[in-house]
Each structure stands twice: as C-alpha cells, then as structure tokens.
Design a protein around this motif. Structure first.
Motif, PDB file in Angstrom:
ATOM      1  N   VAL A  25      -6.224 -10.376   0.582  1.00  0.00           N
ATOM      2  CA  VAL A  25      -6.703  -9.035   0.930  1.00  0.00           C
ATOM      3  C   VAL A  25      -5.520  -8.137   1.285  1.00  0.00           C
ATOM      4  N   VAL A  26      -4.597  -8.666   2.059  1.00  0.00           N
ATOM      5  CA  VAL A  26      -3.411  -7.895   2.459  1.00  0.00           C
ATOM      6  C   VAL A  26      -2.532  -7.608   1.243  1.00  0.00           C
ATOM      7  N   ILE A  27      -2.341  -8.581   0.381  1.00  0.00           N
ATOM      8  CA  ILE A  27      -1.543  -8.380  -0.833  1.00  0.00           C
ATOM      9  C   ILE A  27      -2.184  -7.321  -1.722  1.00  0.00           C
ATOM     10  N   ASP A  28      -3.505  -7.359  -1.867  1.00  0.00           N
ATOM     11  CA  ASP A  28      -4.214  -6.348  -2.658  1.00  0.00           C
ATOM     12  C   ASP A  28      -3.993  -4.953  -2.096  1.00  0.00           C
ATOM     13  N   TYR A  29      -4.002  -4.831  -0.786  1.00  0.00           N
ATOM     14  CA  TYR A  29      -3.767  -3.534  -0.154  1.00  0.00           C
ATOM     15  C   TYR A  29      -2.383  -3.001  -0.531  1.00  0.00           C
ATOM     16  N   TYR A  30      -1.374  -3.846  -0.388  1.00  0.00           N
ATOM     17  CA  TYR A  30      -0.017  -3.400  -0.681  1.00  0.00           C
ATOM     18  C   TYR A  30       0.185  -3.107  -2.165  1.00  0.00           C
ATOM     19  N   GLU A  31      -0.517  -3.810  -3.032  1.00  0.00           N
ATOM     20  CA  GLU A  31      -0.416  -3.538  -4.462  1.00  0.00           C
ATOM     21  C   GLU A  31      -1.041  -2.193  -4.819  1.00  0.00           C
ATOM     22  N   GLN A  32      -2.038  -1.761  -4.064  1.00  0.00           N
ATOM     23  CA  GLN A  32      -2.713  -0.500  -4.335  1.00  0.00           C
ATOM     24  C   GLN A  32      -1.972   0.698  -3.751  1.00  0.00           C
TER      25      GLN A  32
END
Length: 75
Positions: free
Chosen positions: A56-63
């Motif tokens: 979830v955190v990785i997805d946030y940073y990718e967005q």
C-alpha cells in the motif's frame, strides 16, 4: 471500524517515512471504502484485497509526483 482494520492501517502509518496531509487522505479513502463495504473483515481479508501494508505504501509513492515528494520531505 473493527480491530483488524485498525491494526492494518496502523501498520501502514508506521511504514510511511512521515505522515502528512496527503498520506492521511490516501489512507482515509481506503479505510472509508473498507468500512462501507464490510465491517466484519478480518486482517487476512484486508491483505487479500489491498495487499500487505508495505505494498500500500509503495503504491502511494508510485502514484505521487517525485518533485512533490522531495519538496515535502524538506519542509
């Protein structure tokens, strides 16, 4: 909100390097969606649906825009 949802989001908050307004809004949107759909979800149900907190955190940073991330880090 049940204890498993709280546990999941506490783990997500812990993994963010800092916990600002945008990150809070991001997690609240996900949390609201879960609360509306099924109050009786277990921790494993949440992980199956959203992934582990790290994802979830990785997805946030990718967005997020890289410039905004750097700028917010130095405030």
């Amino acid at each position: 909100m049940n204890k498993d949802i709280k546990k999941y989001f506490n783990e997500c908050k812990y993994l963010f390097s800092s916990y600002g307004k945008r990150k809070k809004e991001y997690l609240n949107k996900i949390k609201d969606n879960l609360d509306i759909e099924n109050i009786a979800m277990t921790y494993d149900d949440i992980v199956k649906r959203l992934g582990v907190p790290k994802e979830v955190v990785i997805d946030y940073y990718e967005q997020e825009n890289m410039y905004d991330l750097i700028k917010s880090h130095f405030r």
